[in-house]
Structures are given as C-alpha cells and as structure tokens.
Enzyme design. Structure first.
Site, PDB file in Angstrom:
ATOM      1  N   TYR A  83      -1.061  -9.688  -6.251  1.00 45.77           N
ATOM      2  CA  TYR A  83      -1.118  -8.370  -6.889  1.00 45.77           C
ATOM      3  C   TYR A  83       0.290  -7.758  -7.032  1.00 45.77           C
ATOM      4  O   TYR A  83       0.479  -6.828  -7.786  1.00 45.77           O
ATOM      5  CB  TYR A  83      -1.938  -7.403  -6.021  1.00 45.77           C
ATOM      6  CG  TYR A  83      -3.438  -7.543  -6.057  1.00 45.77           C
ATOM      7  CD1 TYR A  83      -4.066  -8.617  -6.678  1.00 45.77           C
ATOM      8  CD2 TYR A  83      -4.245  -6.562  -5.463  1.00 45.77           C
ATOM      9  CE1 TYR A  83      -5.454  -8.719  -6.686  1.00 45.77           C
ATOM     10  CE2 TYR A  83      -5.627  -6.658  -5.477  1.00 45.77           C
ATOM     11  CZ  TYR A  83      -6.232  -7.743  -6.083  1.00 45.77           C
ATOM     12  OH  TYR A  83      -7.599  -7.820  -6.090  1.00 45.77           O
ATOM     13  N   GLY A  84       1.215  -8.292  -6.235  1.00 44.97           N
ATOM     14  CA  GLY A  84       2.501  -7.623  -6.026  1.00 44.97           C
ATOM     15  C   GLY A  84       3.367  -7.337  -7.235  1.00 44.97           C
ATOM     16  O   GLY A  84       4.229  -6.464  -7.169  1.00 44.97           O
ATOM     17  N   CYS A 144      -3.736  -5.101   2.859  1.00 44.99           N
ATOM     18  CA  CYS A 144      -2.801  -5.478   1.795  1.00 44.99           C
ATOM     19  C   CYS A 144      -1.951  -4.250   1.520  1.00 44.99           C
ATOM     20  O   CYS A 144      -2.483  -3.181   1.198  1.00 44.99           O
ATOM     21  CB  CYS A 144      -3.600  -5.870   0.551  1.00 44.99           C
ATOM     22  SG  CYS A 144      -2.597  -6.160  -0.905  1.00 44.99           S
ATOM     23  N   ASN A 145      -0.655  -4.392   1.674  1.00 47.81           N
ATOM     24  CA  ASN A 145       0.224  -3.232   1.461  1.00 47.81           C
ATOM     25  C   ASN A 145       0.225  -2.792   0.011  1.00 47.81           C
ATOM     26  O   ASN A 145       0.314  -1.605  -0.286  1.00 47.81           O
ATOM     27  CB  ASN A 145       1.656  -3.580   1.868  1.00 47.81           C
ATOM     28  CG  ASN A 145       1.779  -3.714   3.365  1.00 47.81           C
ATOM     29  OD1 ASN A 145       2.086  -2.755   4.047  1.00 47.81           O
ATOM     30  ND2 ASN A 145       1.509  -4.899   3.872  1.00 47.81           N
ATOM     31  N   THR A 146       0.149  -3.766  -0.882  1.00 48.05           N
ATOM     32  CA  THR A 146       0.204  -3.440  -2.309  1.00 48.05           C
ATOM     33  C   THR A 146      -0.997  -2.568  -2.677  1.00 48.05           C
ATOM     34  O   THR A 146      -0.860  -1.544  -3.350  1.00 48.05           O
ATOM     35  CB  THR A 146       0.243  -4.748  -3.132  1.00 48.05           C
ATOM     36  OG1 THR A 146       1.312  -5.560  -2.624  1.00 48.05           O
ATOM     37  CG2 THR A 146       0.476  -4.478  -4.587  1.00 48.05           C
ATOM     38  N   CYS A 178       4.402  -6.357   3.938  1.00 44.15           N
ATOM     39  CA  CYS A 178       3.510  -7.243   3.193  1.00 44.15           C
ATOM     40  C   CYS A 178       2.848  -8.147   4.223  1.00 44.15           C
ATOM     41  O   CYS A 178       3.530  -8.694   5.096  1.00 44.15           O
ATOM     42  CB  CYS A 178       4.309  -8.074   2.193  1.00 44.15           C
ATOM     43  SG  CYS A 178       3.330  -9.363   1.405  1.00 44.15           S
ATOM     44  N   THR A 179       1.538  -8.266   4.115  1.00 50.45           N
ATOM     45  CA  THR A 179       0.815  -8.976   5.179  1.00 50.45           C
ATOM     46  C   THR A 179       1.174 -10.461   5.267  1.00 50.45           C
ATOM     47  O   THR A 179       0.977 -11.082   6.306  1.00 50.45           O
ATOM     48  CB  THR A 179      -0.706  -8.793   4.990  1.00 50.45           C
ATOM     49  OG1 THR A 179      -1.032  -9.033   3.624  1.00 50.45           O
ATOM     50  CG2 THR A 179      -1.126  -7.391   5.354  1.00 50.45           C
ATOM     51  N   HIS A 180       1.713 -11.015   4.193  1.00 49.48           N
ATOM     52  CA  HIS A 180       2.125 -12.425   4.228  1.00 49.48           C
ATOM     53  C   HIS A 180       3.354 -12.677   5.103  1.00 49.48           C
ATOM     54  O   HIS A 180       3.589 -13.793   5.545  1.00 49.48           O
ATOM     55  CB  HIS A 180       2.494 -12.909   2.822  1.00 49.48           C
ATOM     56  CG  HIS A 180       1.328 -13.222   1.953  1.00 49.48           C
ATOM     57  ND1 HIS A 180       0.464 -12.266   1.509  1.00 49.48           N
ATOM     58  CD2 HIS A 180       0.902 -14.397   1.443  1.00 49.48           C
ATOM     59  CE1 HIS A 180      -0.454 -12.842   0.746  1.00 49.48           C
ATOM     60  NE2 HIS A 180      -0.216 -14.123   0.693  1.00 49.48           N
ATOM     61  N   ASP A 212      -7.937  -8.343   1.176  1.00 52.43           N
ATOM     62  CA  ASP A 212      -6.572  -8.626   0.718  1.00 52.43           C
ATOM     63  C   ASP A 212      -6.659  -9.345  -0.615  1.00 52.43           C
ATOM     64  O   ASP A 212      -7.688  -9.939  -0.948  1.00 52.43           O
ATOM     65  CB  ASP A 212      -5.810  -9.488   1.736  1.00 52.43           C
ATOM     66  CG  ASP A 212      -4.355  -9.728   1.313  1.00 52.43           C
ATOM     67  OD1 ASP A 212      -3.772  -8.821   0.677  1.00 52.43           O
ATOM     68  OD2 ASP A 212      -3.811 -10.805   1.590  1.00 52.43           O
ATOM     69  N   SER A 213      -5.556  -9.314  -1.348  1.00 55.00           N
ATOM     70  CA  SER A 213      -5.495 -10.070  -2.595  1.00 55.00           C
ATOM     71  C   SER A 213      -5.634 -11.574  -2.308  1.00 55.00           C
ATOM     72  O   SER A 213      -6.074 -12.323  -3.163  1.00 55.00           O
ATOM     73  CB  SER A 213      -4.171  -9.787  -3.295  1.00 55.00           C
ATOM     74  OG  SER A 213      -3.102 -10.091  -2.417  1.00 55.00           O
ATOM     75  N   GLU A 233       2.381 -18.855   0.241  1.00 55.35           N
ATOM     76  CA  GLU A 233       1.109 -19.392  -0.277  1.00 55.35           C
ATOM     77  C   GLU A 233       1.228 -20.869  -0.650  1.00 55.35           C
ATOM     78  O   GLU A 233       0.245 -21.587  -0.664  1.00 55.35           O
ATOM     79  CB  GLU A 233       0.617 -18.558  -1.472  1.00 55.35           C
ATOM     80  CG  GLU A 233       0.286 -17.133  -1.064  1.00 55.35           C
ATOM     81  CD  GLU A 233      -1.113 -16.669  -1.433  1.00 55.35           C
ATOM     82  OE1 GLU A 233      -1.753 -17.282  -2.292  1.00 55.35           O
ATOM     83  OE2 GLU A 233      -1.574 -15.668  -0.833  1.00 55.35           O
TER      84      GLU A 233
HETATM   85  N1  DGL Z   1      -1.020  -9.116   0.718  1.00 60.59           N
HETATM   86  C1  DGL Z   1      -0.161  -8.436  -0.227  1.00 60.59           C
HETATM   87  C2  DGL Z   1       0.584  -7.290   0.468  1.00 60.59           C
HETATM   88  O1  DGL Z   1       0.441  -7.083   1.663  1.00 60.59           O
HETATM   89  C3  DGL Z   1       0.836  -9.361  -0.851  1.00 60.59           C
HETATM   90  C4  DGL Z   1       0.269 -10.368  -1.781  1.00 60.59           C
HETATM   91  C5  DGL Z   1       0.217  -9.921  -3.212  1.00 60.59           C
HETATM   92  O2  DGL Z   1       1.254  -9.703  -3.857  1.00 60.59           O
HETATM   93  O3  DGL Z   1      -0.907  -9.839  -3.695  1.00 60.59           O
HETATM   94  O4  DGL Z   1       1.304  -6.600  -0.201  1.00 60.59           O
END
Ligand code: DGL
Length: 277
Positions: free
Chosen positions: A40-41, A71-73, A188-190, A8-9, A156
């Site tokens: 990363y988003g 990470c979805n992104t 988004c995993t967060h 993940d990012s 975060e």
């Molecule tokens: N973990 C990223 C996701 O699932 C979100 C965090 C990011 O923007 O890097 O999209």
C-alpha cells in the site's frame, strides 16, 4: 465467537500479531492480509482509505469486535477517518485501533535529546502522521523522517539478508544519523525483521522502537480499561489467517514473520465484502 481482527496489507502485520499472541494468547484472532493489492505504501491516501474500509468490513463480517490496523500506512492514512466517520455511521460500538500512536508514545518517553528519526513507507511519511502524533505529546521534539520504499520489497522477496540490504539501509539511514537522532521509530511493520541489519548500521547507542511489543502492551491495557469490550471476546485460542492472494506464498513467508506455521484461507473481496460503499 467474537474475535480480535488484525489487518495488514501483507505479511508485516504478523510481526505485530506475534507479539500480541505472546501477551494475550487466550483470545480468538482473525488476521487479514490484502496480499493481492500489497504494498500500500506508494498508493494515494484515498485508495488506502478505500482498501482499509473494505478490510474493516471483511473483519467485522467475520465477527470481530475490535480491529487492530497492524499497518502504519493504513493507520496513517485511514484510521482517523474510519474512527470519526465510518464507524459511527456503520458500526457504532465497534472499535478500530492503529499502531502509530503507541510507537510515538514510546519514542517520546525514550528520547533524551528530543530528536527522533522515523523510517516508513512513502505514504506514511507523506501523511506526516508520526510528526503530528509526536508533536501532540511534546512540541519540542525534532522529527527527522525518511521514506524507504525499497525496504518492503526487500523483505517480501526474502532478500533482506543479502549484502545489498545493508548498502540500501546505509543510504536511507545516513541522513538520520547526521541529524543526531537518539531514537529511531520503525514506522512500518515489515521493518522489525530488518532490526539486526539496522542495528549494524546505526550502532548501539540509538534506541529502536519496534511496534509489535508496544502495541501488544497497549492492547492489553486497553482491554483492561474497557471491560465492556473484553467481556464480549471469546477465549478459546482460535486463529484464522485470510489472504487475498495465493495462500502457499503467504504461508511460507508468513512463518518468517509470525515465528510459527499456519494454514491460510484464500478470500476474494467480491465474495466476502458485504457492502463496499
Ligand atoms: N505494512 C505496511 C506498513 O506498516 C507496509 C507495507 C505496505 O507498503 O503495504 O506501513
């Protein structure tokens, strides 16, 4: 010593790893957080692809046999290209899987009014990846998407339980509620960490799809169906956690996401990436 890699990012992917560890504790895992370059988003597709490729190189250099982009992104903007172009050229026989398709499959199974909401980062919404995957499964599904760029920083910074978190979520979720969604994908995993606040905004009647459990379930099925990969995985419960930025912060915040403490190892791309081309 072949492991399963999870990338993940930042911290968010630990919510997915947590569920994977509950379901499949026997394997060795290597987690990588690119904390130095997260989030990363809001980045471009090309940058997300380049960063994700470097993460894949890193995890394969640590002897991973299979990598989950938690990470979805990265799954939205890099996974297809990595599977179709990068792996065949550089790592034939190795596998990289994402988190997006399992979430879409669950949403299609759960929706009754064919109206599915998706909240995600700006890059994931821009990629239209969720809409594409949902429509592959059912062309009638109406997809209502909303980019929520403030949510990752909110999580975060550990400020997601403060009253303004609910105000922000109300603002983001109101258009989806007005569109009469009956299922909401947390794209988004967060966002898994925000479920209590999200629930308090949307009420009881909308199904929430959080990817952790879904991905763990699908990974288990994938390994059952691919004994040629499963046989290569070492089963002595080793866990390694790498981060590209300060380890103490990653350890403190990571506990919240993983639900248990761990020691992180600092890595720098230039030292550990064998080939960034
Ligand atoms: N973990 C990223 C996701 O699932 C979100 C965090 C990011 O923007 O890097 O999209």
């Amino acid at each position: 010593m072949a492991s399963i890699g999870v990338f993940d990012s930042g911290f968010g992917g630990l919510t997915v790893l947590k569920k994977i560890l509950q379901k499949l504790p026997q394997y060795n895992y290597v987690y990588l957080a690119d904390s130095a370059r997260a989030p990363y988003g809001n980045r471009s597709k090309e940058t997300i692809y380049t960063f994700t490729k470097q993460a894949v190189d890193f995890l394969f250099s640590k002897n991973c046999e299979l990598i989950i982009l938690a990470c979805n992104t990265a799954s939205a903007d890099a996974l297809r290209r990595i599977q179709q172009e990068y792996l065949p050229k550089k790592y034939p026989g190795k596998k990289v899987l994402g988190v997006l398709i399992p979430g879409a499959q669950d949403a299609v199974a759960l929706t009754k009014n064919d109206t599915v909401g998706v909240i995600a980062t700006y890059a994931t919404v821009q990629s239209n990846a969720f809409e594409r995957e949902l429509h592959k499964l059912n062309t009638k599904i109406r997809v209502v998407q909303k980019a929520c760029p403030l949510l990752v920083p909110l999580v975060e910074s550990n400020e997601y339980e403060l009253p303004f978190a609910k105000t922000i979520l109300k603002q983001y979720l109101t258009p989806l509620l007005k569109s009469n969604i009956d299922t909401l994908i947390l794209g988004c995993t967060h966002y898994e960490i925000l479920i209590p606040t999200i629930r308090s905004v949307i009420g009881k009647n909308i199904a929430i799809i959080a990817e952790g459990a879904v991905v763990a379930h699908r990974l288990s099925a994938y390994l059952d169906n691919h004994p040629e990969i499963e046989i290569k995985l070492t089963k002595n419960k080793n866990r390694l956690f790498y981060t590209t930025d300060v380890t103490s912060q990653f350890e403190t915040m990571g506990q919240l996401f993983l639900g248990s403490s761990f020691s992180a190892i600092l890595t720098q791309w230039t030292e550990s990436i064998p080939n960034q081309s």
